[in-house]
Write a protein that holds these residues in place. Structure first.
Motif, PDB file in Angstrom:
ATOM      1  N   ILE A 199       0.844  -1.190   0.000  1.00  0.00           N
ATOM      2  CA  ILE A 199       0.000   0.000   0.000  1.00  0.00           C
ATOM      3  C   ILE A 199       0.879   1.238   0.000  1.00  0.00           C
ATOM      4  CG2 ILE A 199      -0.201   0.152   2.528  1.00  0.00           C
ATOM      5  CD1 ILE A 199      -3.173   0.930   2.088  1.00  0.00           C
ATOM      6  N   TYR A 200       0.458   2.224  -0.782  1.00  0.00           N
ATOM      7  CA  TYR A 200       1.181   3.485  -0.817  1.00  0.00           C
ATOM      8  C   TYR A 200       0.178   4.618  -0.977  1.00  0.00           C
ATOM      9  CZ  TYR A 200       4.250   7.238  -2.348  1.00  0.00           C
ATOM     10  OH  TYR A 200       4.895   8.436  -2.460  1.00  0.00           O
ATOM     11  N   GLU A 201       0.223   5.568  -0.066  1.00  0.00           N
ATOM     12  CA  GLU A 201      -0.714   6.699  -0.064  1.00  0.00           C
ATOM     13  C   GLU A 201      -2.148   6.259  -0.311  1.00  0.00           C
ATOM     14  OE1 GLU A 201       0.884   9.817  -2.519  1.00  0.00           O
ATOM     15  OE2 GLU A 201       2.215  10.412  -0.879  1.00  0.00           O
ATOM     16  N   GLY A 202      -2.538   5.214   0.386  1.00  0.00           N
ATOM     17  CA  GLY A 202      -3.927   4.794   0.339  1.00  0.00           C
ATOM     18  C   GLY A 202      -4.332   4.029  -0.894  1.00  0.00           C
ATOM     19  N   LYS A 203      -3.347   3.637  -1.710  1.00  0.00           N
ATOM     20  CA  LYS A 203      -3.677   2.851  -2.903  1.00  0.00           C
ATOM     21  C   LYS A 203      -2.853   1.574  -2.893  1.00  0.00           C
ATOM     22  CE  LYS A 203      -4.912   6.458  -6.165  1.00  0.00           C
ATOM     23  NZ  LYS A 203      -4.137   7.537  -6.765  1.00  0.00           N
ATOM     24  N   ILE A 204      -3.443   0.509  -3.422  1.00  0.00           N
ATOM     25  CA  ILE A 204      -2.704  -0.749  -3.525  1.00  0.00           C
ATOM     26  C   ILE A 204      -1.820  -0.687  -4.778  1.00  0.00           C
ATOM     27  CG2 ILE A 204      -2.878  -3.249  -3.761  1.00  0.00           C
ATOM     28  CD1 ILE A 204      -3.904  -2.303  -1.089  1.00  0.00           C
ATOM     29  N   MET A 205      -0.527  -0.899  -4.571  1.00  0.00           N
ATOM     30  CA  MET A 205       0.418  -0.773  -5.686  1.00  0.00           C
ATOM     31  C   MET A 205       0.558  -2.079  -6.458  1.00  0.00           C
ATOM     32  SD  MET A 205       1.775   2.224  -5.959  1.00  0.00           S
ATOM     33  CE  MET A 205       0.316   3.094  -5.493  1.00  0.00           C
ATOM     34  N   GLY A 206       0.324  -3.187  -5.770  1.00  0.00           N
ATOM     35  CA  GLY A 206       0.486  -4.465  -6.437  1.00  0.00           C
ATOM     36  C   GLY A 206       0.620  -5.578  -5.431  1.00  0.00           C
ATOM     37  N   GLU A 207       0.877  -6.776  -5.955  1.00  0.00           N
ATOM     38  CA  GLU A 207       0.858  -7.943  -5.086  1.00  0.00           C
ATOM     39  C   GLU A 207       1.997  -8.867  -5.473  1.00  0.00           C
ATOM     40  OE1 GLU A 207      -2.990  -9.872  -4.805  1.00  0.00           O
ATOM     41  OE2 GLU A 207      -1.946 -11.789  -5.047  1.00  0.00           O
ATOM     42  N   VAL A 208       2.646  -9.455  -4.462  1.00  0.00           N
ATOM     43  CA  VAL A 208       3.792 -10.321  -4.701  1.00  0.00           C
ATOM     44  C   VAL A 208       3.568 -11.611  -3.939  1.00  0.00           C
ATOM     45  CG1 VAL A 208       6.250 -10.603  -4.220  1.00  0.00           C
ATOM     46  CG2 VAL A 208       5.395  -8.399  -5.004  1.00  0.00           C
ATOM     47  N   SER A 209       3.749 -12.763  -4.599  1.00  0.00           N
ATOM     48  CA  SER A 209       3.602 -13.992  -3.823  1.00  0.00           C
ATOM     49  C   SER A 209       4.875 -14.833  -3.805  1.00  0.00           C
ATOM     50  CB  SER A 209       2.418 -14.814  -4.339  1.00  0.00           C
ATOM     51  OG  SER A 209       2.434 -14.815  -5.746  1.00  0.00           O
ATOM     52  N   VAL A 228      11.660  -9.197  -2.630  1.00  0.00           N
ATOM     53  CA  VAL A 228      11.847  -8.042  -1.758  1.00  0.00           C
ATOM     54  C   VAL A 228      12.052  -6.763  -2.546  1.00  0.00           C
ATOM     55  CG1 VAL A 228      13.207  -7.109   0.140  1.00  0.00           C
ATOM     56  CG2 VAL A 228      12.933  -9.563  -0.088  1.00  0.00           C
ATOM     57  N   GLU A 229      12.803  -6.880  -3.633  1.00  0.00           N
ATOM     58  CA  GLU A 229      13.105  -5.694  -4.417  1.00  0.00           C
ATOM     59  C   GLU A 229      11.846  -5.050  -4.966  1.00  0.00           C
ATOM     60  OE1 GLU A 229      16.076  -5.623  -7.785  1.00  0.00           O
ATOM     61  OE2 GLU A 229      17.054  -6.862  -6.241  1.00  0.00           O
ATOM     62  N   GLU A 230      10.966  -5.919  -5.485  1.00  0.00           N
ATOM     63  CA  GLU A 230       9.727  -5.403  -6.062  1.00  0.00           C
ATOM     64  C   GLU A 230       8.872  -4.750  -4.969  1.00  0.00           C
ATOM     65  OE1 GLU A 230       6.804  -6.940  -9.647  1.00  0.00           O
ATOM     66  OE2 GLU A 230       7.376  -8.326  -8.069  1.00  0.00           O
ATOM     67  N   ILE A 231       8.796  -5.417  -3.809  1.00  0.00           N
ATOM     68  CA  ILE A 231       8.030  -4.848  -2.694  1.00  0.00           C
ATOM     69  C   ILE A 231       8.601  -3.488  -2.314  1.00  0.00           C
ATOM     70  CG2 ILE A 231       7.403  -5.129  -0.264  1.00  0.00           C
ATOM     71  CD1 ILE A 231       7.433  -8.143  -0.708  1.00  0.00           C
ATOM     72  N   GLY A 232       9.914  -3.440  -2.202  1.00  0.00           N
ATOM     73  CA  GLY A 232      10.577  -2.189  -1.825  1.00  0.00           C
ATOM     74  C   GLY A 232      10.255  -1.066  -2.801  1.00  0.00           C
ATOM     75  N   MET A 233      10.268  -1.376  -4.101  1.00  0.00           N
ATOM     76  CA  MET A 233       9.971  -0.344  -5.087  1.00  0.00           C
ATOM     77  C   MET A 233       8.524   0.114  -4.995  1.00  0.00           C
ATOM     78  SD  MET A 233      12.187  -1.810  -8.240  1.00  0.00           S
ATOM     79  CE  MET A 233      11.818  -0.648  -9.546  1.00  0.00           C
ATOM     80  N   MET A 234       7.631  -0.852  -4.762  1.00  0.00           N
ATOM     81  CA  MET A 234       6.221  -0.468  -4.652  1.00  0.00           C
ATOM     82  C   MET A 234       5.996   0.375  -3.399  1.00  0.00           C
ATOM     83  SD  MET A 234       3.911  -3.601  -6.021  1.00  0.00           S
ATOM     84  CE  MET A 234       4.646  -5.061  -5.329  1.00  0.00           C
ATOM     85  N   MET A 235       6.768   0.098  -2.348  1.00  0.00           N
ATOM     86  CA  MET A 235       6.624   0.874  -1.115  1.00  0.00           C
ATOM     87  C   MET A 235       6.994   2.333  -1.319  1.00  0.00           C
ATOM     88  SD  MET A 235       7.919  -1.823   1.806  1.00  0.00           S
ATOM     89  CE  MET A 235       8.128  -0.666   3.127  1.00  0.00           C
ATOM     90  N   THR A 236       7.792   2.600  -2.338  1.00  0.00           N
ATOM     91  CA  THR A 236       8.121   4.001  -2.608  1.00  0.00           C
ATOM     92  C   THR A 236       7.172   4.611  -3.626  1.00  0.00           C
ATOM     93  OG1 THR A 236       9.678   3.361  -4.328  1.00  0.00           O
ATOM     94  CG2 THR A 236      10.574   3.663  -2.119  1.00  0.00           C
ATOM     95  N   GLY A 237       6.129   3.858  -4.012  1.00  0.00           N
ATOM     96  CA  GLY A 237       5.076   4.460  -4.818  1.00  0.00           C
ATOM     97  C   GLY A 237       5.128   4.139  -6.299  1.00  0.00           C
ATOM     98  N   ILE A 238       5.948   3.167  -6.687  1.00  0.00           N
ATOM     99  CA  ILE A 238       5.968   2.785  -8.094  1.00  0.00           C
ATOM    100  C   ILE A 238       4.994   1.617  -8.282  1.00  0.00           C
ATOM    101  CG2 ILE A 238       7.411   2.080 -10.036  1.00  0.00           C
ATOM    102  CD1 ILE A 238       9.821   3.018  -8.319  1.00  0.00           C
ATOM    103  N   PRO A 239       3.948   1.793  -9.088  1.00  0.00           N
ATOM    104  CA  PRO A 239       2.989   0.701  -9.269  1.00  0.00           C
ATOM    105  C   PRO A 239       3.635  -0.508  -9.954  1.00  0.00           C
ATOM    106  CG  PRO A 239       2.150   2.773 -10.150  1.00  0.00           C
ATOM    107  CD  PRO A 239       3.583   2.984  -9.850  1.00  0.00           C
ATOM    108  N   GLN A 240       3.085  -1.675  -9.640  1.00  0.00           N
ATOM    109  CA  GLN A 240       3.653  -2.919 -10.159  1.00  0.00           C
ATOM    110  C   GLN A 240       3.705  -2.937 -11.682  1.00  0.00           C
ATOM    111  OE1 GLN A 240       1.623  -6.380  -8.637  1.00  0.00           O
ATOM    112  NE2 GLN A 240       3.577  -7.431  -8.439  1.00  0.00           N
ATOM    113  N   ASP A 241       2.624  -2.428 -12.293  1.00  0.00           N
ATOM    114  CA  ASP A 241       2.591  -2.409 -13.768  1.00  0.00           C
ATOM    115  C   ASP A 241       3.812  -1.675 -14.306  1.00  0.00           C
ATOM    116  OD1 ASP A 241       0.156  -3.091 -12.842  1.00  0.00           O
ATOM    117  OD2 ASP A 241      -0.864  -1.257 -13.565  1.00  0.00           O
ATOM    118  N   ALA A 242       4.081  -0.539 -13.677  1.00  0.00           N
ATOM    119  CA  ALA A 242       5.196   0.279 -14.143  1.00  0.00           C
ATOM    120  C   ALA A 242       6.517  -0.464 -13.985  1.00  0.00           C
ATOM    121  CB  ALA A 242       5.236   1.597 -13.367  1.00  0.00           C
TER     122      ALA A 242
END
Ligand SMILES: Nc1ncnc2c1ncn2[C@@H]1O[C@H](COP(=O)(O)OP(=O)(O)OP(=O)(O)O)[C@@H](O)[C@H]1O
Ligand SMILES: [Mg+2]
Lengths: 521, 322
Positions: A483-493, A497-511
């Motif tokens: 979650i970032y600023e109230g929006k779900i950025m994506g999902e990892v199963s 860690v790297e992808e999670i970390g990037m999404m935590m800074t607000g980069i959506p998974q699609d991007a």
């Protein structure tokens, strides 16, 4: 410069000798010796209730020892009040926040100071506080009122408060418990900068990797006594430390059985909600959690996690969207409706939301089922049954407390968390919202909580685990949602860690994925 | 009936409530509720009148009234702060003690003679302002002007000074203040004293200026209780307290004046023909007080109104935070 003296060399800025402190029913410190060198970071380790906070409260002038002596810079001191300790250059950041909720950040920082003399002239000091915060990389709005801040931000105010006072010796009681991993890194660099200037730091933490990373020396307490003192950090291992603390081997790896997720229990659809300041905190969250599944919610503190937990449990109004539990729409319904549906909640704020501080352990554990037999029949509360129930939970969850009638505000941080966990897990939840469930727990207890959560999962509960500990999230969760600023950025199963970390800074998974595709090409 | 004159007299009468309410705001902001306001006011009124008769100097009376009420408030401070007893019980006891003491010491005082009153003043330029001039600045007792000064001073003190910051902290979260070296006990004693001093001033304002004389317990006539209600209504804020005090003061005067004329706005005056209408008006502040106190005793509502979080809770060092 202080004269070197044979008995207490000047590099020892603090020496505590044979400190004894008794509370009704517990010997919290039993002839404890402790020393702190100039310019070092000294970690104090120990299980929940070992007496770490008590020892430090004595050093900070908040409690008086029953016996024993304290030397600061080689001179005996006798602190009657915290002010004496602050004058001697000792500042403490408490485990329970010592902030006035209705006042602003700056007001809290100025509290107790000689300057400003009379007129507050807040604007001027707001400026200074902002500058100080910036200097140490801490972003806080000096004009914000403390009750509006997230727990993480409040912790920063606590740290700022002591930095502002220019303390020479800083006691930090679990300062990292509320920080996100990146914030911990920032804190560590501040601490290192401070020791370079000759300041000395006492650092209490249950996280062994942090202790290994930041401390120079380590002292371990167990049940009020020193079990190891002044160990050099680089000469010990995590496993050794864990054994010294808990008195047995601790297993760090988790035994996570494969469970096939069942039906959808929690379904959140396009959920919007506001935070305490009236700003949007959730902006169209979609989420599902199924039976036998742990979904981890990752994110830096203050990105809507608290609000999401509160809306699901009925503590906060949604402005738009729906929350379904087992198919029933419980959006904006009373909390009790959720409880009847089997929702349990381990809140972030355990002293105000999670427990009633002035009520006894018994009252706190029966809070959810006081109105059901055997604890009550009709109007009558059966005290014997209630106490029996509490007694059972106390044993099962290893709650260390003098008597069941003790008000829970007397409990050590870890033990209070166990009281809440005992209440919430024993209610056999179908959906569990756990926010930072292991914060402040010792390694042994964390192992216990993780086992309890996994057992709930195997029993078919749906669990939403909200945590800032990435390691914990990845180990326990079947899926991690960011979650970032109230929006779900994506999902990892797959625990990327790297992808999670990037999404935590607000980069959506699609991007991120699109970027990768570009790269491959 | 001239409305401006009613308002002018209302401001004067409201000054009594103003002092008492702001005093109680100080005490409660520090976390100590003092239900002894009525008694302390009565003690103030009695000592002020008695000293003024004996010395012929109303200012000396004023001073002694403030000291006497301030001193007696310390009994409550000791019981509530040091002995950590229930503040409601202790405050009520203080009230009985102070009322009893005033009646005994004031025995025979009503016929003891006349006093020099606190003088009235008209401010040169300010009294020329339309409406405000005649109401606030024309032929008012000097003490009423003290009231005007006290309102912004109290407001500024509470919100914009260092001692005010400490006052608020001690009433909101004493453990936090204590951890930073603020002396919680001393400050609470001090602000209970301030509350007592201002209650004494309120009492003296009655007996030396607004309705001069000594009429035993009718001197204060329950205004101390109204002040306690006003504190809640004012949400512990001096500006709102001033507003409420003057409104009630005006209402009090209206009750007296409205029964005079036979015709009101061209209609027969019901208050003239039937005194019960007047009683009804007179009852309103007391009814208001009861309602506010009942509503304000609900924890949740008090919190919403912004009551100091630690109000009524003794501070015990070494216990974990709230
Ligand atoms: N004010 C108090 N009154 C009564 N008992 C207390 C008080 N403070 C601490 N204790 C008890 O003393 C013991 C030591 O508590 P302390 O808070 O020092 O533990 P801790 O090592 O800091 O634990 P944690 O890691 O959980 O914070 C506990 O059993 C606690 O319940
Ligand atoms: Mg502790």
């Amino acid at each position: 410069m202080a004269q070197p003296d044979a008995t207490h060399p000047p590099e020892n800025v603090v020496q505590m000798r044979k400190i004894v402190k008794r509370f009704p029913g517990v010997l919290a410190n039993d002839h404890v010796d402790f020393e702190l060198r100039r310019g070092e970071i000294h970690a104090l380790l120990g299980e929940n209730g070992a007496g770490k906070s008590t020892l430090m409260n004595i050093l900070a002038g908040l409690y008086r020892p029953d016996s024993g002596s304290i030397l600061v810079e080689g001179r005996p001191v006798n602190f009657a009040t915290p002010r004496d300790a602050i004058r001697a250059g000792i500042g403490m950041i408490h485990q329970h926040f010592m902030l006035v909720p209705s006042q602003t950040v700056t007001e809290n920082i100025l509290l107790g100071l000689e300057e400003p003399r009379f007129r507050l002239q807040l604007a001027r000091y707001d400026q200074r506080v902002a500058e100080l915060g910036e200097r140490f990389g801490m972003k806080v709005d000096p004009r914000a009122r403390v009750w509006q801040l997230s727990v993480g931000e409040q912790q920063r105010v606590e740290i700022l408060k002591m930095l502002y006072r220019g303390a020479e010796i800083l006691i930090m009681d679990e300062p990292t418990a509320v920080l996100a991993p990146t914030e911990v890194e920032e804190l560590f660099s501040i601490l290192r900068a401070m020791t370079r200037e000759g300041k000395s730091i006492i650092f209490i933490s249950h996280k062994l990797h942090e202790v290994m990373a930041i401390s120079d020396r380590i002292t371990v307490l167990r049940r009020g006594r020193v079990t190891a003192s002044n160990l050099n950090t680089h000469e010990v291992t995590r496993a050794e430390l864990a054994r010294l603390m808990v008195g047995r081997e601790v297993i760090f790896s988790l035994d996570k059985k494969p469970v096939t997720p069942g039906e959808v229990v929690l379904k959140v659809e396009d959920l919007w909600a506001e935070n305490d300041k009236g700003l949007p905190a959730l902006r169209g969250v979609n989420l599902t959690v199924r039976q036998g599944e742990i979904v981890g919610l990752a994110g830096v503190a203050g990105n809507g996690q608290r609000e999401l937990a509160e809306v699901i449990t009925g503590l906060r109004k949604a402005t738009r969207g729906r929350v379904f539990v087992s198919g029933e729409d419980i959006t904006n319904r009373p909390v009790r409706q959720g409880i009847r549906r089997g929702v349990s909640h381990i809140p972030e704020d355990r002293t105000h939301v999670g427990s009633a501080p002035n009520l006894s352990v018994t009252d706190n554990v029966i809070m959810k089922n006081y109105n059901q037999p055997p604890i009550s029949r009709g109007w009558i509360l059966n005290a014997v049954a209630a106490n029996g129930y509490a007694e059972r939970l106390k044993k099962e969850y290893d709650i260390i407390v003098p008597t069941l009638q003790t008000p829970v505000r007397m409990l050590s941080g870890g033990n209070l968390q166990r009281v809440i966990l005992a209440r919430e897990i024993s209610s056999q939840p179908t959906l569990m919202i756990a926010m930072q469930p292991t914060r402040g727990l010792d390694v042994g207890a964390i192992e216990g909580v993780h086992r309890l959560l996994l057992a709930q999962r195997e029993n078919g509960a749906a669990i939403l685990l909200i945590s800032e500990e990435l390691e914990e999230l990845i180990d326990l969760s079947d899926r991690v949602v960011v979650i970032y600023e109230g929006k779900i950025m994506g999902e990892v199963s797959d625990g990327n860690v790297e992808e999670i970390g990037m999404m935590m800074t607000g980069i959506p998974q699609d991007a991120i994925r699109a970027g990768e595709a570009d790269h491959d090409r | 009936m001239d409305l401006l004159i009613v308002l002018q007299a209302g401001v004067a009468t409201g000054t009594i409530l103003l002092f008492a309410t702001i005093g109680e705001i100080f005490a409660e902001r520090s976390g100590v509720m003092n239900l002894g306001v009525e008694g302390m006011m009565l003690l103030g009124a009695m000592s002020a009148f008695s000293i003024a008769i004996r010395t012929g100097n109303p200012w000396l009376g004023l001073l002694v009234a403030m000291l006497a009420a301030g001193l007696i408030s310390q009994i409550h401070a000791f019981i509530a702060i040091t002995l950590q007893a229930d503040q409601v019980v202790s405050g009520l006891s203080l009230n009985f003690l102070a009322v009893g003491l005033s009646l005994v010491l004031g025995e025979g005082l009503s016929k003891a003679g006349t006093i020099t009153l606190i003088p009235s003043v008209t401010l040169p330029l300010l009294s020329q302002i339309p409406i405000l001039g005649p109401v606030f600045f024309t032929n008012q007792k000097l003490i009423v002007y003290f009231g005007y000064l006290l309102i912004p001073l109290a407001w500024y003190y509470i919100y914009h000074t260092r001692p005010g910051l400490h006052l608020r902290a001690v009433g909101e979260f004493p453990a936090a203040a204590d951890s930073l070296g603020v002396n919680v006990y001393r400050l609470r004693y001090f602000y209970v004293f301030v509350g007592g001093v201002l209650a004494g001033l309120a009492g003296a304002t009655i007996s030396l200026a607004i309705s001069p004389g000594w009429f035993s317990e009718l001197t204060t006539a329950g205004q101390g209780w109204i002040a306690i209600g006003l504190v809640i209504f004012a949400q512990w804020d001096p500006l709102r307290a001033a507003f409420g005090s003057y409104i009630f003061g005006a209402l009090r005067r209206l009750v007296l004046d409205i029964q005079g004329p036979m015709m009101l706005f061209g209609f027969p005056n019901p208050f003239y023909y039937n005194p019960y209408w007047g009683f009804f008006l007179e009852m309103l502040p007391y009814a208001f007080t009861i309602i506010v106190l009942v509503i304000g005793s609900r924890e949740a509502i008090r919190k919403r109104l912004g009551a100091p979080t630690a109000l009524g809770i003794p501070y015990i060092r070494g216990e974990r935070g709230l």
